[in-house]
Design a protein around this motif. Structure first.
Motif, PDB file in Angstrom:
ATOM      1  N   GLU A   1       0.832  -1.210   0.000  1.00  0.00           N
ATOM      2  CA  GLU A   1       0.000   0.000   0.000  1.00  0.00           C
ATOM      3  C   GLU A   1       0.870   1.264   0.000  1.00  0.00           C
ATOM      4  O   GLU A   1       0.613   2.217  -0.755  1.00  0.00           O
ATOM      5  CB  GLU A   1      -0.919   0.003   1.231  1.00  0.00           C
ATOM      6  N   LYS A   2       1.904   1.274   0.833  1.00  0.00           N
ATOM      7  CA  LYS A   2       2.805   2.432   0.898  1.00  0.00           C
ATOM      8  C   LYS A   2       3.545   2.611  -0.427  1.00  0.00           C
ATOM      9  O   LYS A   2       3.738   3.730  -0.901  1.00  0.00           O
ATOM     10  CB  LYS A   2       3.799   2.258   2.044  1.00  0.00           C
TER      11      LYS A   2
ATOM     12  N   ARG B   1       2.540   1.817  -3.418  1.00  0.00           N
ATOM     13  CA  ARG B   1       1.648   2.372  -4.445  1.00  0.00           C
ATOM     14  C   ARG B   1       1.459   3.878  -4.243  1.00  0.00           C
ATOM     15  O   ARG B   1       1.398   4.639  -5.226  1.00  0.00           O
ATOM     16  CB  ARG B   1       0.309   1.628  -4.425  1.00  0.00           C
ATOM     17  N   LYS B   2       1.419   4.321  -2.993  1.00  0.00           N
ATOM     18  CA  LYS B   2       1.292   5.758  -2.732  1.00  0.00           C
ATOM     19  C   LYS B   2       2.531   6.510  -3.212  1.00  0.00           C
ATOM     20  O   LYS B   2       2.434   7.618  -3.754  1.00  0.00           O
ATOM     21  CB  LYS B   2       1.073   5.997  -1.235  1.00  0.00           C
TER      22      LYS B   2
ATOM     23  N   GLY C   1      -2.450  -2.974  -3.884  1.00  0.00           N
ATOM     24  CA  GLY C   1      -1.834  -2.134  -4.908  1.00  0.00           C
ATOM     25  C   GLY C   1      -0.912  -2.848  -5.865  1.00  0.00           C
ATOM     26  O   GLY C   1      -0.374  -2.228  -6.789  1.00  0.00           O
TER      27      GLY C   1
END
Length: 216
Positions: free
Chosen positions: A157-158, A160-161, A187
């Motif tokens: 998730e991190k 993808r951000k 992600g």
């Protein structure tokens, strides 16, 4: 975003490797090649000669080459010459990651960086402008057949951000019908699948099940 299956041959039957690849090549997006030197990880797999043979036999398939080796700066070009289309190496294995990534891209191939489970995802931020792919290990590297480490979902998730939508996030380790959807939701868009395919009695059926899960 396009979702891709990269079939890892680490658990294939090497006595009939050409046949094993022929059976699945029309159903997957990439062949994943795990290169291990017995130093960076506690296992030895194969080297550029095998890649060259696969390249000659399967000229139209994408070869996703994952270097789990020390000193990737000394060897990256050997694997490009052997036929790799995508070359990924470990951030932990070198202090020259940016330099190597630049050279891979200048060679006309896709460049990627891989991170072990304990490596901080923020380390990829300075490399964003020279990477096409980030490979997040969802098991400790070195051996196939391990179980997916669930805390890696937050890492995906991190990533993808940090990366946005134009860079592949690949996940490698324990990917099967039970884990692929969670990785996708977090992600990831590229999924390395090894033993789940090659240890199955019906490889194509397993690939089709994964496709169905990813598409719904």
């Amino acid at each position: 975003m396009k979702y891709k299956i990269s079939a890892s041959i680490l658990n294939a039957n090497f006595l009939r490797l050409g046949q094993e690849i022929s059976e699945i090549k029309d159903y997957i997006d990439e062949i994943h090649l795990d290169i291990m030197d017995g130093h960076y990880v506690d296992n030895i797999s194969f080297g550029p000669d095998i890649i060259s043979l696969i390249r000659k036999e399967f000229s139209d398939i994408t070869l996703d080459t994952h270097l789990m080796i020390c000193n990737p700066d000394k060897y990256w070009h050997t694997f490009i010459e052997a036929g790799a289309d995508i070359l990924v190496f470990h951030k932990e294995a070198t202090q020259k990651a940016y330099h190597i990534l630049e050279k891979i891209k200048k060679s006309g191939k896709l460049a990627g960086i891989s991170l072990n489970p304990a490596t901080d995802i923020n380390q990829i931020e300075p490399l964003v402008d020279v990477i096409d792919r980030v490979l997040i290990m969802t098991v400790e590297p070195g051996f196939g057949g391990q179980s997916f480490i669930k805390p890696m979902l937050k890492k995906i998730e991190k990533a993808r951000k940090i990366l946005g939508d134009n860079i592949d996030i690949e996940v490698d380790g324990g990917i099967n019908n039970n884990t692929v959807k969670d990785a996708q939701k977090a992600g990831a868009n590229t999924f390395v699948v090894g033993s789940h395919i090659f240890k199955s009695s019906d490889k194509i059926a397993e690939i089709e099940k994964l496709r169905e899960i990813l598409e719904h």
